[in-house]
Write a protein that holds these residues in place. Structure first.
Motif, PDB file in Angstrom:
ATOM      1  N   PHE A   1      61.643  68.844  22.173  1.00 30.66           N
ATOM      2  CA  PHE A   1      61.832  69.043  20.297  1.00 30.66           C
ATOM      3  C   PHE A   1      62.157  69.997  20.010  1.00 30.66           C
ATOM      4  CE2 PHE A   1      60.032  71.004  16.530  1.00 30.66           C
ATOM      5  CZ  PHE A   1      60.306  69.957  15.770  1.00 30.66           C
ATOM      6  N   TRP A   2      62.275  71.155  21.296  1.00 31.31           N
ATOM      7  CA  TRP A   2      62.327  72.684  20.787  1.00 31.31           C
ATOM      8  C   TRP A   2      64.085  72.401  20.762  1.00 31.31           C
ATOM      9  CZ3 TRP A   2      64.476  76.117  23.673  1.00 31.31           C
ATOM     10  CH2 TRP A   2      64.859  76.173  25.380  1.00 31.31           C
ATOM     11  N   VAL A   3      64.384  72.126  21.887  1.00 30.70           N
ATOM     12  CA  VAL A   3      66.004  71.930  21.714  1.00 30.70           C
ATOM     13  C   VAL A   3      66.887  71.314  21.044  1.00 30.70           C
ATOM     14  CG1 VAL A   3      67.772  71.384  23.287  1.00 30.70           C
ATOM     15  CG2 VAL A   3      65.568  72.180  24.233  1.00 30.70           C
ATOM     16  N   LEU A   4      66.208  70.206  20.616  1.00 32.75           N
ATOM     17  CA  LEU A   4      66.916  69.854  19.262  1.00 32.75           C
ATOM     18  C   LEU A   4      66.665  70.703  17.978  1.00 32.75           C
ATOM     19  CD1 LEU A   4      67.840  67.457  17.930  1.00 32.75           C
ATOM     20  CD2 LEU A   4      66.360  66.622  17.799  1.00 32.75           C
ATOM     21  N   THR A   5      65.275  71.319  17.857  1.00 31.32           N
ATOM     22  CA  THR A   5      64.929  72.676  16.471  1.00 31.32           C
ATOM     23  C   THR A   5      66.357  73.293  16.472  1.00 31.32           C
ATOM     24  OG1 THR A   5      63.456  71.630  16.780  1.00 31.32           O
ATOM     25  CG2 THR A   5      63.612  74.189  15.250  1.00 31.32           C
ATOM     26  N   LEU A   6      65.928  74.039  17.846  1.00 28.95           N
ATOM     27  CA  LEU A   6      67.881  75.096  18.291  1.00 28.95           C
ATOM     28  C   LEU A   6      68.629  74.476  17.480  1.00 28.95           C
ATOM     29  CD1 LEU A   6      68.204  77.841  19.448  1.00 28.95           C
ATOM     30  CD2 LEU A   6      68.384  76.574  21.637  1.00 28.95           C
ATOM     31  N   HIS A   7      68.857  73.621  18.199  1.00 23.08           N
ATOM     32  CA  HIS A   7      70.616  72.982  18.165  1.00 23.08           C
ATOM     33  C   HIS A   7      70.323  72.942  16.511  1.00 23.08           C
ATOM     34  CE1 HIS A   7      74.122  70.388  17.515  1.00 23.08           C
ATOM     35  NE2 HIS A   7      73.205  69.621  16.897  1.00 23.08           N
ATOM     36  N   VAL A   8      69.431  72.492  15.714  1.00 23.87           N
ATOM     37  CA  VAL A   8      70.063  72.250  13.864  1.00 23.87           C
ATOM     38  C   VAL A   8      69.637  73.678  13.190  1.00 23.87           C
ATOM     39  CG1 VAL A   8      68.739  71.131  12.522  1.00 23.87           C
ATOM     40  CG2 VAL A   8      68.747  69.842  13.906  1.00 23.87           C
ATOM     41  N   SER A   9      68.854  74.401  14.068  1.00 25.78           N
ATOM     42  CA  SER A   9      69.486  76.043  13.535  1.00 25.78           C
ATOM     43  C   SER A   9      70.435  76.808  13.107  1.00 25.78           C
ATOM     44  CB  SER A   9      67.973  76.845  14.660  1.00 25.78           C
ATOM     45  OG  SER A   9      66.539  76.028  14.451  1.00 25.78           O
ATOM     46  N   ILE A  10      70.912  75.843  14.950  1.00 27.99           N
ATOM     47  CA  ILE A  10      72.376  77.001  14.572  1.00 27.99           C
ATOM     48  C   ILE A  10      73.100  76.338  13.249  1.00 27.99           C
ATOM     49  CG2 ILE A  10      74.383  76.482  15.825  1.00 27.99           C
ATOM     50  CD1 ILE A  10      72.600  76.712  18.715  1.00 27.99           C
ATOM     51  N   HIS A  11      73.003  74.834  13.530  1.00 26.39           N
ATOM     52  CA  HIS A  11      74.005  74.580  12.334  1.00 26.39           C
ATOM     53  C   HIS A  11      73.172  75.019  10.488  1.00 26.39           C
ATOM     54  CE1 HIS A  11      75.947  70.985  13.414  1.00 26.39           C
ATOM     55  NE2 HIS A  11      75.153  70.320  14.645  1.00 26.39           N
ATOM     56  N   LEU A  12      72.485  75.031  10.730  1.00 28.44           N
ATOM     57  CA  LEU A  12      71.474  75.727   9.493  1.00 28.44           C
ATOM     58  C   LEU A  12      72.326  77.083   9.176  1.00 28.44           C
ATOM     59  CD1 LEU A  12      69.978  75.539   6.960  1.00 28.44           C
ATOM     60  CD2 LEU A  12      68.018  76.355   8.603  1.00 28.44           C
ATOM     61  N   GLY A  13      72.684  78.136  10.055  1.00 29.89           N
ATOM     62  CA  GLY A  13      73.187  79.403  10.241  1.00 29.89           C
ATOM     63  C   GLY A  13      74.153  79.345   9.954  1.00 29.89           C
ATOM     64  N   LEU A  14      74.964  78.094  10.837  1.00 26.52           N
ATOM     65  CA  LEU A  14      76.765  77.877  10.756  1.00 26.52           C
ATOM     66  C   LEU A  14      77.075  77.931   8.909  1.00 26.52           C
ATOM     67  CD1 LEU A  14      77.783  76.521  14.009  1.00 26.52           C
ATOM     68  CD2 LEU A  14      77.824  78.691  13.007  1.00 26.52           C
ATOM     69  N   MET A  15      75.737  76.456   8.653  1.00 21.85           N
ATOM     70  CA  MET A  15      76.319  75.951   6.901  1.00 21.85           C
ATOM     71  C   MET A  15      75.906  77.360   6.038  1.00 21.85           C
ATOM     72  SD  MET A  15      75.118  72.299   6.972  1.00 21.85           S
ATOM     73  CE  MET A  15      73.354  72.280   8.115  1.00 21.85           C
ATOM     74  N   LEU A  16      74.818  77.776   6.021  1.00 21.34           N
ATOM     75  CA  LEU A  16      74.569  79.200   5.280  1.00 21.34           C
ATOM     76  C   LEU A  16      75.969  80.083   5.434  1.00 21.34           C
ATOM     77  CD1 LEU A  16      70.978  79.603   5.987  1.00 21.34           C
ATOM     78  CD2 LEU A  16      71.953  78.393   3.779  1.00 21.34           C
ATOM     79  N   LEU A  17      76.121  80.469   6.688  1.00 19.64           N
ATOM     80  CA  LEU A  17      77.465  81.306   6.978  1.00 19.64           C
ATOM     81  C   LEU A  17      78.623  80.878   6.168  1.00 19.64           C
ATOM     82  CD1 LEU A  17      78.289  84.123   7.700  1.00 19.64           C
ATOM     83  CD2 LEU A  17      78.550  83.050  10.240  1.00 19.64           C
ATOM     84  N   LEU A  18      78.899  80.083   6.592  1.00 18.94           N
ATOM     85  CA  LEU A  18      80.427  79.296   6.429  1.00 18.94           C
ATOM     86  C   LEU A  18      80.795  79.201   4.442  1.00 18.94           C
ATOM     87  CD1 LEU A  18      81.615  77.153   8.427  1.00 18.94           C
ATOM     88  CD2 LEU A  18      82.151  79.521   8.392  1.00 18.94           C
ATOM     89  N   ILE A  19      79.433  78.879   4.271  1.00 21.33           N
ATOM     90  CA  ILE A  19      79.776  78.733   2.867  1.00 21.33           C
ATOM     91  C   ILE A  19      79.359  79.840   1.339  1.00 21.33           C
ATOM     92  CG2 ILE A  19      78.656  76.282   2.473  1.00 21.33           C
ATOM     93  CD1 ILE A  19      75.930  77.544   1.125  1.00 21.33           C
ATOM     94  N   GLY A  20      79.090  80.891   2.240  1.00 22.51           N
ATOM     95  CA  GLY A  20      79.937  82.073   1.798  1.00 22.51           C
ATOM     96  C   GLY A  20      78.463  82.810   0.120  1.00 22.51           C
ATOM     97  N   GLU A  21      79.186  82.820  -1.302  1.00 25.43           N
ATOM     98  CA  GLU A  21      77.954  83.148  -1.748  1.00 25.43           C
ATOM     99  C   GLU A  21      76.985  82.514  -2.429  1.00 25.43           C
ATOM    100  OE1 GLU A  21      80.106  85.550  -4.697  1.00 25.43           O
ATOM    101  OE2 GLU A  21      80.660  87.496  -3.593  1.00 25.43           O
ATOM    102  N   SER A  22      77.427  80.846  -2.465  1.00 21.99           N
ATOM    103  CA  SER A  22      76.946  80.310  -2.378  1.00 21.99           C
ATOM    104  C   SER A  22      75.020  79.784  -1.843  1.00 21.99           C
ATOM    105  CB  SER A  22      77.950  78.741  -2.383  1.00 21.99           C
ATOM    106  OG  SER A  22      78.711  78.879  -3.236  1.00 21.99           O
ATOM    107  N   ARG A  23      75.307  80.758  -0.703  1.00 17.69           N
ATOM    108  CA  ARG A  23      74.272  80.698  -0.076  1.00 17.69           C
ATOM    109  C   ARG A  23      72.722  80.622  -1.106  1.00 17.69           C
ATOM    110  NH1 ARG A  23      76.453  85.633   2.492  1.00 17.69           N
ATOM    111  NH2 ARG A  23      77.603  83.465   3.598  1.00 17.69           N
ATOM    112  N   SER A  24      72.734  81.963  -1.438  1.00 17.17           N
ATOM    113  CA  SER A  24      71.991  81.923  -2.283  1.00 17.17           C
ATOM    114  C   SER A  24      70.861  81.061  -2.988  1.00 17.17           C
ATOM    115  CB  SER A  24      71.583  83.316  -2.968  1.00 17.17           C
ATOM    116  OG  SER A  24      72.984  83.652  -4.345  1.00 17.17           O
ATOM    117  N   GLU A  25      72.089  80.201  -3.593  1.00 14.86           N
ATOM    118  CA  GLU A  25      71.649  79.211  -4.929  1.00 14.86           C
ATOM    119  C   GLU A  25      71.157  78.349  -3.675  1.00 14.86           C
ATOM    120  OE1 GLU A  25      73.570  77.544  -8.914  1.00 14.86           O
ATOM    121  OE2 GLU A  25      74.322  79.245  -8.156  1.00 14.86           O
ATOM    122  N   TYR A  26      72.147  77.679  -2.796  1.00 19.08           N
ATOM    123  CA  TYR A  26      71.576  76.559  -2.596  1.00 19.08           C
ATOM    124  C   TYR A  26      71.014  76.027  -1.040  1.00 19.08           C
ATOM    125  CZ  TYR A  26      75.197  75.649  -6.061  1.00 19.08           C
ATOM    126  OH  TYR A  26      76.315  75.634  -7.338  1.00 19.08           O
TER     127      TYR A  26
END
Length: 217
Positions: free
Chosen positions: A28-53
């Motif tokens: 579970f913790w490895v899968l959580t780490l993998h998904v957390s990386i995804h979350l961080g990348l998505m928030l990074l790559l949507i730019g200024e939209s992250r504060s709203e979405y």
């Protein structure tokens, strides 16, 4: 925003998901780490939209986690269907991103990055011909360990060759500097599977070129 989220997905699933993570993703913790990386990348790559979405992006990451959990369970029960599970998993991830964008727009939402972003799409093309295809080819030929070993041995030289073909295409489009990758790193002359490798790499590069031809208009 679709292309930004797709780039985040490909980066998280192929570039930043190590073999160790793949082998231990049933924890579970490895899968959580993998998904957390995804979350961080998505928030990074949507730019200024992250504060709203960010709440919706977090929901998308949780859906990703649920889908990966289901895939892991199915692969454990049907180990001989790993390639089918791999392909369907990637298709569903992309479809879910598309549905996410569509539902949001239908609800009247405005995405600050909804237009095509040229550099994001170029990054997708190069990621596709390097790490995405490297991993996909190993999964596809998993029943042929001798060939998989060859793919591993020529990993970077073939990546550079495929990227070189795409760079040559971009040069014609006046986007990048010329690439002599195939001449300098030619991995096909001494490879046992040189004809197959060359055909595959040219085909994969052509797919990326077609995508960029469409993207660059």
């Amino acid at each position: 925003m679709f292309w930004n989220l797709l780039l985040a997905h490909l980066t998280g699933d192929f570039l930043f998901q190590t073999e160790w993570m793949v082998k231990n993703r049933n924890k579970f913790w490895v899968l959580t780490l993998h998904v957390s990386i995804h979350l961080g990348l998505m928030l990074l790559l949507i730019g200024e939209s992250r504060s709203e979405y960010w709440p919706l992006i977090t929901l998308l990451a949780l859906i990703h986690m649920g889908q990966d959990s289901l895939k892991i369970s199915l692969v454990q029960k049907m180990p001989g269907r790993s390639f089918a599970a791999f392909v369907l998993d990637q298709i569903f991830h992309v479809v879910i991103i598309g549905i996410f964008i569509w539902v949001f727009r239908m609800g009247g939402g405005t995405l600050l990055m909804s237009q095509k972003t040229v550099w994001v799409m170029i990054a997708i093309a190069f990621l596709f011909v390097t790490y995405v295809w490297f991993i996909s080819e190993r999964v596809f030929y998993s029943s042929k360990p001798d060939y998989v070993l060859n793919v591993n041995d020529t990993k970077f030289s073939r990546m550079i060759s495929r990227a070189g073909l795409v760079s040559a295409f971009l040069l014609i489009r006046a986007w990048t500097f010329p690439s002599l990758a195939m001449i300098l790193t030619n991995p096909y002359t001494s490879s046992k599977y040189r004809q197959r490798a060359l055909l595959i790499d040219v085909s994969v590069s052509i797919i990326a070129m077609i995508f960029l031809f469409w993207a660059l208009g």
